[in-house]
Design a protein around this motif. Structure first.
Motif, short mmCIF file in Angstrom:
data_model
loop_
_atom_site.label_atom_id
_atom_site.label_comp_id
_atom_site.label_asym_id
_atom_site.label_seq_id
_atom_site.Cartn_x
_atom_site.Cartn_y
_atom_site.Cartn_z
N PHE A 63 -31.12 -1.24 -4.36
CA PHE A 63 -30.99 -2.29 -5.09
C PHE A 63 -29.71 -3.13 -5.12
O PHE A 63 -28.79 -2.65 -4.95
CB PHE A 63 -31.35 -2.10 -6.46
N ASP A 64 -29.70 -4.35 -4.64
CA ASP A 64 -28.60 -5.12 -4.49
C ASP A 64 -28.00 -6.05 -5.45
O ASP A 64 -28.50 -7.27 -5.36
CB ASP A 64 -28.65 -5.92 -2.94
N GLY A 65 -27.79 -5.37 -6.47
CA GLY A 65 -27.31 -6.14 -7.53
C GLY A 65 -26.60 -5.42 -8.72
O GLY A 65 -26.18 -4.15 -8.36
N VAL A 66 -26.66 -5.61 -9.84
CA VAL A 66 -26.18 -4.79 -10.77
C VAL A 66 -27.17 -3.96 -11.62
O VAL A 66 -28.40 -4.49 -12.02
CB VAL A 66 -25.30 -5.65 -11.93
N VAL A 67 -26.94 -2.58 -11.74
CA VAL A 67 -28.19 -1.85 -12.48
C VAL A 67 -27.37 -1.60 -14.05
O VAL A 67 -26.47 -0.81 -14.19
CB VAL A 67 -28.13 -0.30 -11.86
N ILE A 68 -28.21 -2.09 -15.00
CA ILE A 68 -27.83 -1.79 -16.34
C ILE A 68 -28.73 -0.77 -17.08
O ILE A 68 -29.89 -0.83 -17.02
CB ILE A 68 -27.96 -3.27 -17.06
N ALA A 102 -33.09 -10.90 -13.88
CA ALA A 102 -33.68 -9.52 -14.12
C ALA A 102 -35.15 -9.45 -13.17
O ALA A 102 -36.02 -9.69 -13.19
CB ALA A 102 -34.00 -9.07 -15.41
N ARG A 103 -34.56 -8.69 -11.95
CA ARG A 103 -35.76 -8.60 -11.03
C ARG A 103 -36.34 -7.14 -10.89
O ARG A 103 -37.50 -7.12 -10.25
CB ARG A 103 -34.96 -8.71 -9.62
N GLY A 104 -36.00 -6.02 -11.50
CA GLY A 104 -36.44 -4.75 -11.39
C GLY A 104 -36.22 -3.96 -12.61
O GLY A 104 -35.10 -4.19 -13.41
N PHE A 105 -36.86 -2.79 -12.87
CA PHE A 105 -36.78 -2.13 -13.90
C PHE A 105 -37.32 -0.68 -13.49
O PHE A 105 -37.93 -0.52 -12.81
CB PHE A 105 -37.31 -2.37 -15.31
N ILE A 106 -36.54 0.43 -14.22
CA ILE A 106 -37.17 1.99 -14.15
C ILE A 106 -37.09 2.47 -15.37
O ILE A 106 -36.17 2.19 -15.97
CB ILE A 106 -36.51 2.61 -12.82
N LEU A 107 -38.05 3.25 -15.69
CA LEU A 107 -37.89 3.97 -16.89
C LEU A 107 -37.24 5.22 -16.51
O LEU A 107 -37.46 5.69 -15.66
CB LEU A 107 -39.39 4.31 -17.52
N PHE A 108 -36.16 5.49 -17.40
CA PHE A 108 -35.25 6.75 -17.08
C PHE A 108 -36.00 7.91 -16.66
O PHE A 108 -35.82 8.79 -15.76
CB PHE A 108 -34.25 7.19 -18.04
N GLY A 109 -37.08 8.03 -17.51
CA GLY A 109 -38.17 9.42 -17.48
C GLY A 109 -38.55 9.53 -15.99
O GLY A 109 -39.06 10.69 -15.41
N ASP A 110 -38.69 8.40 -15.41
CA ASP A 110 -39.42 8.19 -14.10
C ASP A 110 -38.51 8.52 -12.86
O ASP A 110 -38.80 8.52 -11.51
CB ASP A 110 -40.12 7.15 -13.81
N TYR A 111 -37.27 8.53 -13.24
CA TYR A 111 -36.18 8.55 -11.93
C TYR A 111 -36.00 9.99 -11.44
O TYR A 111 -35.85 11.01 -12.23
CB TYR A 111 -34.81 8.02 -12.61
N GLN A 112 -36.25 9.94 -10.16
CA GLN A 112 -36.07 11.16 -9.49
C GLN A 112 -34.75 11.74 -8.57
O GLN A 112 -34.91 12.84 -8.28
CB GLN A 112 -37.41 11.41 -8.64
N THR A 168 -20.44 -11.03 -20.39
CA THR A 168 -19.00 -11.09 -20.27
C THR A 168 -18.74 -10.11 -18.95
O THR A 168 -18.06 -10.54 -18.03
CB THR A 168 -18.20 -10.25 -21.35
N LEU A 169 -19.67 -9.28 -18.62
CA LEU A 169 -19.40 -8.37 -17.54
C LEU A 169 -20.06 -8.56 -16.15
O LEU A 169 -19.90 -8.40 -15.16
CB LEU A 169 -19.59 -6.85 -17.59
N ILE A 170 -21.22 -9.55 -16.54
CA ILE A 170 -22.22 -9.82 -15.35
C ILE A 170 -22.00 -11.31 -15.00
O ILE A 170 -22.45 -12.31 -15.87
CB ILE A 170 -23.59 -9.53 -15.42
N THR A 171 -21.65 -11.88 -13.96
CA THR A 171 -21.77 -13.29 -13.42
C THR A 171 -23.20 -13.76 -13.35
O THR A 171 -23.94 -13.13 -12.78
CB THR A 171 -21.29 -13.41 -11.90
N ILE A 172 -23.37 -14.98 -13.97
CA ILE A 172 -24.66 -15.60 -14.09
C ILE A 172 -25.04 -15.77 -12.63
O ILE A 172 -24.32 -16.04 -11.64
CB ILE A 172 -24.47 -16.88 -14.99
N GLY A 173 -26.36 -15.45 -12.30
CA GLY A 173 -26.73 -15.56 -10.72
C GLY A 173 -26.88 -14.30 -10.35
O GLY A 173 -27.77 -13.97 -9.22
N THR A 174 -26.18 -13.27 -10.66
CA THR A 174 -26.38 -11.80 -10.20
C THR A 174 -27.84 -11.11 -10.45
O THR A 174 -28.25 -11.18 -11.34
CB THR A 174 -25.06 -11.04 -10.64
N LEU A 177 -30.84 -11.00 -22.23
CA LEU A 177 -30.19 -11.60 -21.20
C LEU A 177 -30.27 -12.88 -20.99
O LEU A 177 -29.25 -13.63 -20.48
CB LEU A 177 -30.59 -10.59 -19.76
N ALA A 178 -31.41 -13.39 -21.12
CA ALA A 178 -31.94 -14.91 -20.82
C ALA A 178 -31.14 -15.68 -21.79
O ALA A 178 -30.82 -16.86 -21.77
CB ALA A 178 -33.24 -15.00 -21.00
#
Length: 300
Positions: free
Chosen positions: A179-184, A248-258, A215-221, A240-241
């Motif tokens: 992913f080319d962006g910030v992961v929160i 916000a272009r994507g998400f993952i549930l932490f329990g699904d992360y491998q 404060t931490l994320i530039t608008i448009g990122t 966020l909005a």
């Protein structure tokens, strides 16, 4: 419709009176609501960001409009003393919001109060001169959020509704890695410390999520969200909005992360100080300057 100071409007049995109360912003207003069918009902004052429960609106957020913090604080002094304090003690105060915002430094979590109670407990309403008021309300304010000027300008133009925003798509572990962006990661800090996705940042929904994100994320990122539940994802997108981050272009549930998970060991304060002493570590305090000034560990 447009209104000016002193205008009145009746809706059903409710009489509304509009007061210009600048200070937090030049265009701030307070709306007084009186029940025309119940003479004994207390007056209700919807004070916006002029008067909060426990605080007043900070005067230093509109520098881009050509006003100094001192000029805005002087306007706020007049609004408080000429428009609000003359009201009766029984007047019920309903501000625009409460704790969790950076629009003041001592906002209460209470949603309403009476003017009499605020006279007794709100530091900004105690008797003082204009100069004293300006100094008091301008002191020890948190830093101006980086997103604020952009969000204020966007509010004037109008923003899209949440339903119009693109929904974030569910990502696989491999897709998140690329992913080319910030992961929160919006989980609680102790959950993040126990295990988190490498290169993600933790801004928990339980705190000042929107303010810190803005404060931490530039608008448009571009943003991807890590959460425990779909409901947390929806809440994060909404909050966020609110500060202008509509990417916000994507998400993952932490329990699904491998993939690989990093861990941040959490220790008590005594353990951290001992580790610094024994290993020549440097303890870094990442809180706001005012928080640091209010008390901090030795040599941090």
């Amino acid at each position: 419709m447009k209104v000016k100071d002193g205008d009145e409007l009746t809706l059903g049995g409710i009489n509304l009176k509009f007061l210009e109360t600048p200070g937090h912003t030049p265009e701030g207003i307070t709306i007084l609501a009186r029940d025309g069918e119940d003479a004994d009902a207390p007056l209700k004052a919807f004070t916006g960001d002029t008067l909060f429960i426990g605080d007043v609106g900070r005067p230093d957020l509109v520098g881009s409009k050509g006003f100094t913090a001192e000029q805005m604080a002087s306007m706020l002094y007049d609004s408080i003393h000429q428009k609000i304090l003359p009201l009766s003690d029984e007047t019920e105060i309903y501000p625009a919001h409460g704790a969790g915002s950076l629009c003041g430094k001592s906002l209460s979590s209470e949603t309403w109060s009476t003017l009499g109670e605020q006279r007794r407990t709100n530091y900004a309403l105690r008797p003082m001169t204009r100069e004293e008021f300006i100094n008091v309300v301008a002191a020890d304010q948190p830093e101006v959020p980086a997103y604020f000027p952009l969000s204020a300008a966007q509010n004037l133009k109008g923003s899209r509704g949440l339903a119009e925003l693109a929904k974030p798509s569910r990502l696989t572990s491999d897709e998140l890695a690329g992913f080319d962006g910030v992961v929160i990661d919006v989980r609680q800090n102790f959950e993040y410390g126990a295990g988190h996705i490498p290169n993600s940042i933790n801004i928990g929904l339980g705190g000042q999520f929107a303010s810190w994100a803005g404060t931490l994320i530039t608008i448009g990122t571009l943003v991807a969200i890590v959460a425990d539940t779909p409901e947390q994802v929806d809440e994060a997108v909404m909050r966020l909005a609110r500060v202008g981050i509509e990417t916000a272009r994507g998400f993952i549930l932490f329990g699904d992360y491998q993939g690989k998970r990093n861990v941040v060991e959490q220790v008590l304060a005594e353990g951290a100080l001992k580790a610094c002493s024994d290993n020549d570590f440097q303890l870094v305090d990442v809180r706001r300057p005012a928080e640091y000034a209010g008390g901090h560990a030795l040599n941090a």
